[in-house]
Each structure stands twice: as C-alpha cells, then as structure tokens.
Design a protein around this motif. Structure first.
Motif, short mmCIF file in Angstrom:
data_model
loop_
_atom_site.label_atom_id
_atom_site.label_comp_id
_atom_site.label_asym_id
_atom_site.label_seq_id
_atom_site.Cartn_x
_atom_site.Cartn_y
_atom_site.Cartn_z
N THR A 44 0.83 -1.20 0.00
CA THR A 44 0.00 0.00 0.00
C THR A 44 0.86 1.25 0.00
N LEU B 297 -7.05 7.47 -3.78
CA LEU B 297 -6.80 7.45 -2.34
C LEU B 297 -8.11 7.50 -1.55
N VAL C 56 0.91 3.92 -3.11
CA VAL C 56 0.57 5.33 -2.91
C VAL C 56 1.75 6.22 -3.28
#
Length: 155
Positions: A7, A111, A11
């Motif tokens: 993750t 997001l 991101v």
C-alpha cells in the motif's frame, strides 16, 4: 489498522508519477507538444509537431508505468482472472473523478476510494458493500457531472 508495504509503495508511486507527469507536461517542450496534440491535433501537425514518435513514446512510458504498477499490486491479489480483471473498476472510478484529464484528481480519487474501502471493511454489517464501492462512486460521479443537463431538459 494495518498498512502494508504494498500500500505504501503503491501510494508513493502514484504520487510520484502524478507529480512527474505534471512537471513534464507543464515545464518541458515535449509536454507542450503533447498538450498541443491532445487539444488540437491537426493544428499541431500543421505547425510541425511530429505526432507518431510522440504517440509511440507516450504508449511506451505508459506501458512501463503500468507494468511496474502491476508487478507491485498483483502479488497482493488472488490469482484468479476475475479478481485481477476487477482492478480496472476502481482505477476507472478514480480516473473519472479526474475527468480523464487531471492526474492529480485521479490520484486523490484513488486514495479516497481506498480509504473509504478500508473504513467500510471495518464495519461487519456493511463489509460486503466494499466490493461495490467503486461502482457506487462511478454512478454518483456520473449523476453529479450530468445534473445540469438533466435539470435543463426537465424545464
């Protein structure tokens, strides 16, 4: 809440990619040529911008970025084809928020979808809704963007 390394890497890659693309498109000669080709291709070609090499380069860079993203994300998903093919739905929902034109809004949309999905997964009563969240996001965005046309036609 547990945040995995996948993750964090995803991101970080999304943010770095969005910033890099914005810098290239806004501050370089190639970026100016690409913007000209996307907005008025015939005029750009008449001014001497060679569209074929630029198009090939864009597809090449996009392919590399996509391959890296798949290499990072795919191991955390199940191996069946259905699960892997459903990765496109949240991506489409995020791109829709950016209007398929603004990468920064697409990153924010991705997001936002991820955070909402994580929050919904924590509540047992509505955990099944998590899989349908991108579809709901798409429907709400489409209704929101088309609200003026609907109300104008109703008058």
């Amino acid at each position: 809440m547990v945040i995995s390394q996948v993750t964090v890497a995803t991101v970080a890659m999304a943010v770095v990619t969005a910033v890099a693309v914005r810098i290239v498109l806004r501050r370089t000669r190639v970026g100016t040529q690409l913007r000209a080709l996307s907005e008025r291709p015939t005029t750009a070609e008449l001014l001497g911008i060679r569209s074929r090499p630029l198009s090939i380069a864009v597809w090449f860079v996009t392919g590399i970025i996509s391959a890296i993203a798949i290499i990072i994300v795919a191991p955390s998903q199940s191996n069946d084809a259905t699960s892997l093919s459903m990765l496109i739905v949240p991506a489409a929902a995020a791109a829709l928020l950016g209007g398929f034109r603004r990468l920064d809004l697409a990153v924010v949309g991705g997001l936002l979808l991820g955070v909402l999905g994580g929050l919904v997964a924590q509540i047992d009563e509505v955990a099944l809704v998590r899989n349908f969240l991108p579809f709901l996001f798409i429907v709400v965005l489409l209704l929101w963007t088309q609200r003026k046309e609907v109300w104008d036609a109703a008058r």
